[in-house]
Design a protein around this motif. Structure first.
Motif: not given
Length: 97
Positions: A6-11, A20-25, A77-81
């Motif tokens: 479950t990614p966390s979302v950062s506006c 951005s979707l931030i994947l801890d794993k 982390v893995t971050e997808i914009g």
């Protein structure tokens, strides 16, 4: 959902068209030990960007999806914009009577 994370979302945009979707794993990282020196520029997990972009296109949302951080490159982390390129048009469906 399909990756089991479950990614966390950062506006990050005041306009509201970018986040951005931030994947801890990232489970895809588990299959790569180390990138060879001659392939250091390879973005192995870019597959995720294509999947997200394709899913958004299926619902008629044009977006640019890019990697901002990658655990394989040494980031924490893995971050997808994700940036939406244009607003979704409101379509009115007419019923034939």
């Amino acid at each position: 959902m399909y990756l089991g994370v479950t990614p966390s979302v950062s506006c990050s945009s005041a306009a509201g068209n970018e986040f951005s979707l931030i994947l801890d794993k990232n489970p895809l990282v588990d299959f790569v030990e180390e990138l060879p020196a001659e392939r250091a520029s390879l973005c192995y997990c870019n597959l995720l960007c294509g999947v997200i972009r394709g899913a958004l296109e299926m619902v008629h949302l044009a977006a640019e999806v890019t990697f901002l951080q990658d655990r394989l490159k040494g980031d924490a982390v893995t971050e997808i914009g994700i940036t939406f390129l244009r607003k979704a048009e409101d379509r009115k469906h007419k019923r034939n009577k």
